[in-house]
Design an enzyme around this catalytic site. Structure first.
Site, PDB file in Angstrom:
ATOM      1  N   ARG A 410       6.227  -8.469  -2.170  1.00  0.00           N
ATOM      2  CA  ARG A 410       5.216  -8.692  -2.995  1.00  0.00           C
ATOM      3  C   ARG A 410       4.204  -7.519  -3.227  1.00  0.00           C
ATOM      4  O   ARG A 410       3.556  -7.218  -4.313  1.00  0.00           O
ATOM      5  CB  ARG A 410       4.514 -10.106  -2.577  1.00  0.00           C
ATOM      6  CG  ARG A 410       3.370 -10.603  -3.710  1.00  0.00           C
ATOM      7  CD  ARG A 410       2.489 -11.845  -3.121  1.00  0.00           C
ATOM      8  NE  ARG A 410       1.687 -12.354  -4.297  1.00  0.00           N
ATOM      9  CZ  ARG A 410       0.403 -11.995  -4.605  1.00  0.00           C
ATOM     10  NH1 ARG A 410      -0.013 -10.920  -3.888  1.00  0.00           N
ATOM     11  NH2 ARG A 410       0.033 -12.693  -5.551  1.00  0.00           N
ATOM     12  N   CYS A 411       3.760  -7.077  -2.046  1.00  0.00           N
ATOM     13  CA  CYS A 411       3.125  -5.885  -1.946  1.00  0.00           C
ATOM     14  C   CYS A 411       3.655  -4.743  -3.124  1.00  0.00           C
ATOM     15  O   CYS A 411       2.967  -3.955  -3.623  1.00  0.00           O
ATOM     16  CB  CYS A 411       2.825  -5.147  -0.625  1.00  0.00           C
ATOM     17  SG  CYS A 411       2.068  -6.300   0.380  1.00  0.00           S
ATOM     18  N   MET A 412       5.008  -4.633  -3.289  1.00  0.00           N
ATOM     19  CA  MET A 412       5.540  -3.532  -3.589  1.00  0.00           C
ATOM     20  C   MET A 412       5.534  -3.705  -5.344  1.00  0.00           C
ATOM     21  O   MET A 412       6.408  -3.103  -5.886  1.00  0.00           O
ATOM     22  CB  MET A 412       6.928  -3.112  -3.183  1.00  0.00           C
ATOM     23  CG  MET A 412       6.907  -2.684  -1.666  1.00  0.00           C
ATOM     24  SD  MET A 412       8.541  -1.973  -1.174  1.00  0.00           S
ATOM     25  CE  MET A 412       9.445  -3.488  -1.328  1.00  0.00           C
TER      26      MET A 412
END
Length: 421
Positions: A410-412
């Protein structure tokens, strides 16, 4: 008191964004492939650049390519931040404005340093320029770099004329798509705040976006408090969750809530503010909590005890109604998402040792590409086993090097378009 704002159920057609959930079929996403900025990490600079370890770039790129392939193979259009940025600065006026603002936000104050860097960039094509700004500039790579101002002389032993940006492959944080608009974020640290400039210029000048009427729920040029995209989750078309965390201030949550909840063209009616411990291990809300299906969520059990939730709705005269929820998280989610049941799937099943290890490599951080279908890191095998037991379809990606940056799938990724549920 109830809301006084009439809400529409559809988004404005001439806007390029549509994200009204965490789990709707993902159609378009923004990524950044790690580059030479990772090669400019050194042990003594890790704290300054917000890293705990140094990824091996060659493997990290192969892992990131595998991530992009999973998305493309499942019908997602993948666009790259570096490509959009290069296309944005093709106009000389935009290029000059971009470089000046970039140097300002990078803290390059000495006039001689600024001029030398501008001369260094002058003959670069747009693609090379963007990759160089992201990678950082070593002083030794500029033969005539000299310290003539006081500020330059003080930093004479520092190896960089321009710091690298190794966190940029976490595209979730500099801005966040909510409904048909964005939050253009003011990030907590100077080393990351430069990342927001790319989004600012892309949405202002890129041919795909410059004519669009994009509403800003938060604007780094107007709002001084901090907010980062990892703290912004869209639970459904009526309800947001925003973390108050190490990286996001309560004042920022109120700013976003007021602009969204009093906007007639957006369907959102409630913001749930999650107060999580301000620890590196719980950096953002999505570090410890993500939505993976209509009624299923990942969670790190370490935040369940100290977690506080505040409900925010539109009141009278432009003010918010703010109420602290006095209930278990499952019940709060059931109440506001209209669910009969909610399942919290704990990282590594809640085992203290396994959860501690896998939370370090973002076991609770998943990217949903459809309801009940998520991308996860393969290394978090205990958590992945529990997810499968709950009927979740997994796309496991290699992650030995990407995970060293302390961020998960999700962060990426920054979704630009999802199908409405």
């Amino acid at each position: 008191m109830g809301t006084t704002v009439k809400k529409r159920e559809t988004n404005v057609d001439n806007r390029p964004f549509n994200v009204t959930s965490e789990i709707g079929n993902l159609k378009k996403v923004l990524l950044h492939r790690p580059g030479l900025e990772v090669e400019n990490l050194t042990p003594e600079l890790l704290d300054r650049l917000l890293f705990d370890d140094i990824p091996y770039l060659d493997i990290a790129q192969k892992e990131h390519d595998a991530f992009a392939k999973v998305l493309k193979d499942n019908g997602v259009e993948v666009v790259y931040l570096e490509d959009l940025a290069a296309e944005t600065v093709e106009m000389s006026k935009v290029r000059s404005e971009f470089i000046n603002q970039f140097l300002d936000d990078a803290g390059v104050r000495g006039e001689s340093s600024r001029e030398i860097l501008k001369e260094y960039f002058a003959d670069m094509d747009e693609e090379t320029l963007i990759h160089t700004l992201i990678a950082g500039v070593r002083k030794k790579d500029i033969p005539d770099f000299s310290a003539s101002s006081l500020s330059d002389k003080i930093d004479t032993n520092y190896p960089f004329a321009l710091d690298p940006m190794p966190n940029l492959y976490f595209t979730r944080d500099p801005f966040a798509t909510i409904g048909s608009g964005i939050t253009l974020n003011n990030m907590r640290t100077q080393v990351r705040n430069r990342e927001t400039i790319f989004a600012e210029f892309i949405f202002k000048y890129h041919p795909e976006f410059k004519e669009a009427d994009i509403p800003y729920w938060f604007d780094r040029n107007q709002d001084s408090t901090s907010i980062e995209g990892g703290d912004e989750l869209i639970l459904n078309k009526h309800t947001l969750a925003i973390g108050i965390s190490q990286r996001t201030d309560a004042e920022s949550v109120e700013t976003v809530a007021k602009r969204l909840l009093f906007n007639e063209e957006e369907p959102f009616e409630r913001v749930l503010a999650f107060k999580i411990p301000e620890k590196r291990a719980f950096m953002h809300l999505d570090t410890v909590f993500t939505m993976i299906d209509y009624d299923k969520f990942t969670i790190h059990s370490g935040v369940e005890g100290p977690l506080k939730v505040y409900s925010m709705t539109a009141g009278k005269d432009g003010e918010l109604n703010i109420v602290e929820e006095q209930d278990r998280l499952e019940n709060i989610l059931k109440k506001y998402l209209g669910l009969e049941d909610v399942t919290l799937i704990r990282c590594a099943g809640g085992d203290r040792i396994d959860a501690g290890r896998e939370q370090w490599s973002d076991g609770s951080n998943t990217l949903a590409i459809a309801p009940g279908e998520v991308v996860v890191y393969s290394r978090n095998h205990k958590t992945n086993e529990v997810l499968r037991e709950h009927g979740i379809k997994l796309h496991e990606i290699p992650s030995s090097e990407l995970s060293r940056g302390r961020g998960g799938p999700r962060c990426m990724s920054m979704p630009l378009v999802r199908e409405n549920l």
